[in-house]
Design an enzyme around this catalytic site. Structure first.
Site, short mmCIF file in Angstrom:
data_model
loop_
_atom_site.label_atom_id
_atom_site.label_comp_id
_atom_site.label_asym_id
_atom_site.label_seq_id
_atom_site.Cartn_x
_atom_site.Cartn_y
_atom_site.Cartn_z
CG ASP A 245 -1.96 -1.02 1.20
OD1 ASP A 245 -2.22 -1.53 0.11
OD2 ASP A 245 -2.53 -1.31 2.26
CE LYS A 267 -6.60 0.23 -1.35
NZ LYS A 267 -7.66 -0.55 -0.74
#
Ligand code: SAH
Length: 463
Positions: A245, A267
Site C-alpha cells: 500500500d 490507494k
C-alpha cells in the site's frame, strides 16, 4: 577481500569428550557453547564456583590429571595456575586442539558466535578483532531464521533420497527444497509434530510437477523498520513479489529480497490506482503462478486494512494464505505520547473506529462512540477532524473531553496536537502532512503531550 588467519570448519565431536578446565564464569561461558553439541562435557577444577547445574555436564572438583584428556576432542583452559600449565602441555603432546580463554597467542582455535538451529549452524567470527560486531551480526541472523528451521533442515536431510528418486530435474528439486524450508504450512505442521507427513505431501506435490503459491498478509507496523515483527521481516525476505500500500514506507519495502518484484497498489486518498477488486484478482493470480506473495499493509492488516475482502477472495480461490500481525497505528500513537488508552478508574477500554469510512448518516456509529465512555482512537479522520469533533459533541460527548492527535505515529517525523473536543470542533487546524490518529477521552490527559501543539489557548491541563 582480506585473507583469513583462521579457517572456519565444522569439527566432529560426537562420541568424544570436551574438557573444560576451570570452575568460574569463564568456564561457564564455554560450557554454554559446547553443550550445544552431543559430546560429553567434563568440567575439572579444584575450585568449582559457578553453578553448572543447568547443563548436562560432569563436574569434577579436583586437580587435573593427564588421563582427563583421554578421548578428548577439545580442551578449553579457563583458569590459570599449575593445573592449567599441565593441561596445556598434555593437550599439545596429544595433539588435542586447545583454547586458552583470553590468551589468543596460546589458542589453536577460537570459538565463533553461534546461531544454533541444529543441524543448521551459523558461525560468526571476527578472528577475535570485534566480538561486539560478531554479536550484532548474530542477533540479525537469529531474527532471520525461524526457531524451527533446524527441524525443517532435518526433514530435508531425511527426504533427500526420496527427492532424488522422485524429482530428476535438478532445478525442480531445488524448488522443492526451497518450498520445504520456506513454507509456513510446513512450519505450522512441524510445530504440531507433523512436519514429516507435511514434507512428504509437499514432495509428492512437487513430484507431480505442481508448485503452490501463497499470500502472506503482513502488517508492516506504523512505518519504522524496527517496529516490524521478526516474522514479517523473515517472510518479506522470502517473498517473490511484494504487493504494498501507499502508506508502507520505502525502508520497509526495501527489506524484501533485492530481486523480488514490487507492486504499488497504493490507494492515495482521491486517486485510486487499483480498485480493491483488482487487488484481490492480482494476489490470487500471482499465487496461482506459484509465487510467494507478501501483501504488505501498514499497521495491522486486520485493522482497516480491507484484509477481510482479500482473505475472502483467497479462500474462494483456494489459495493458501497466512496473516502476520503488525503494530496498529493507534498503539504506536499511544506509545509515542505515553498515553495509557486504558487506565484504571478512568477508562475501562478503548475503541478503534473509523472517522471517515462510516457514512455521515450513520447515527448509530457516532452515538455509540460519543456515549461509550471509553478512549476513542479514530483512524482516517485528519482531514475532517473538526467535523468529527462536532459530531461527537452533537451526540452527547462533553466538549471538555481531552483530545490528542498524533501525525506520523511511530516515525521519526511525528508531530502531536492536544486540546479539547470543543477546541477541535471550533478550529480548523493546519496539521502537518501524514496519516493521523485522533484520541478522545479522559485517559488522554494522562499521556505526555508536553511537546504537542495546543489546539486552543485553553487546552486540557498537561500533567
Ligand atoms: N491497518 C492500519 C490502518 C490503515 S487505515 C493500522 O493498523 O494502523 C489508514 C489510517 O491509519 C490512516 O488514515 C491513519 O488514521 C492511520 N495511520 C496509518 N499509519 C499511521 C501512522 N504512522 N500514524 C498515524 N496514523 C496512521
Amino acid at each position: 577481500m582480506g585473507q583469513l588467519n583462521t579457517f572456519p570448519l565444522s569439527y566432529k565431536v560426537q562420541g568424544q569428550r570436551i574438557v573444560v578446565l576451570g570452575g568460574a564464569e569463564e568456564a561457564l561461558n564455554k560450557v554454554r557453547l559446547v553443550t550445544k553439541t552431543t559430546a560429553s562435557v567434563v568440567i575439572i577444577s579444584r575450585h568449582i564456583e559457578a553453578d553448572f547445574s543447568a547443563f548436562p555436564v560432569a563436574v569434577i572438583e579436583r586437580a587435573f590429571a593427564p588421563s582427563d584428556l583421554d578421548n578428548a576432542a577439545l580442551l578449553f583452559v579457563a583458569e590459570e595456575g599449575l593445573d592449567a600449565e599441565l593441561a596445556k602441555v598434555e593437550a599439545r603432546a596429544r595433539g588435542i586442539p586447545l583454547n586458552v580463554v583470553d590468551v589468543p597467542a596460546e589458542c589453536d582455535f577460537y570459538t565463533p558466535s553461534i546461531v544454533d538451529r541444529a543441524p543448521l549452524t551459523v558461525a560468526i567470527s571476527t578472528e577475535g578483532d570485534a566480538p561486539v560486531l560478531a554479536r550484532l551480526v548474530r542477533a540479525r541472523i537469529e531474527a532471520m531464521l525461524s526457531p524451527r528451521i533446524g527441524k525443517i533442515a532435518g526433514l530435508a536431510g531425511r527426504l533427500r533420497k526420496a527427492a532424488e528418486s522422485l524429482i530428476h530435474d535438478g532445478a525442480a528439486r531445488r524448488r522443492f527444497y526451497e518450498a520445504l524450508v520456506t513454507s509456513p504450512e510446513i512450519e505450522a505442521a512441524e510445530s504440531k509434530g507433523q512436519g514429516l507427513t507435511a514434507a512428504e505431501a509437499l514432495l509428492a506435490h512437487h513430484a507431480n510437477g505442481r508448485t503452490q503459491g501463497v499470500v502472506w498478509l503482513i502488517g508492516a507496523g506504523p512505518g519504522s523498520e524496527d517496529l516490524l515483527t521478526l516474522r514479517a521481516q523473515r517472510l518479506l525476505q522470502e517473498a517473490d513479489v511484494i504487493v504494498h500500500d501507499q502508506l508502507v514506507p520505502a525502508v520497509v519495502i526495501d527489506m524484501g529480497r533485492r530481486d523480488a518484484e514490487r507492486i504499488d497498489v497504493g490507494k492515495a486518498k482521491g486517486h485510486h490506482s487499483f480498485s480493491q477488486a483488482q487487488i484481490n484478482t492480482l494476489i490470487v493470480r500471482l499465487a496461482r503462478q506459484g509465487k510467494r506473495v507478501a501483501r504488505l499493509k501498514s499497521g495491522d492488516p486486520m485493522v482497516f486494512g480491507r484484509a477481510g475482502e482479500e482473505i475472502a477472495a483467497l479462500r474462494q480461490a483456494g489459495v493458501a494464505y497466512q496473516v502476520v500481525p503488525g503494530i496498529s497505528s493507534a498503539l504506536a500513537a499511544a506509545a509515542d505520547t505515553a498515553t495509557p488508552v486504558t487506565l484504571r478508574k478512568v477508562s475501562s477500554g478503548f475503541v478503534t473506529a473509523t472517522a471517515h469510512g462510516a457514512d455521515d448518516s450513520d447515527l448509530a456509529h457516532w452515538a455509540a462512540l460519543a456515549q461509550s465512555g471509553l478512549t476513542l482512537a479514530l483512524y482516517m479522520g485528519k482531514s475532517i477532524a473538526s467535523d468529527v469533533a462536532a459530531r461527537l459533541i452533537a451526540h452527547g460527548a462533553a466538549a471538555m473531553l481531552p483530545v490528542g492527535i498524533v501525525v506520523n505515529a511511530g516515525r521519526a517525523d511525528k508531530s502531536t496536537y492536544a486540546g479539547t473536543l470543543g477546541a477541535l470542533a471550533a478550529n480548523r487546524i493546519a496539521f502537518s502532512d501524514g496519516p493521523a490518529i485522533i484520541f478522545v477521552g479522559e485517559a488522554v490527559a494522562a499521556g505526555d503531550w508536553a511537546e504537542a501543539v495546543q489546539l486552543a489557548a485553553s487546552g486540557f491541563k498537561v500533567a
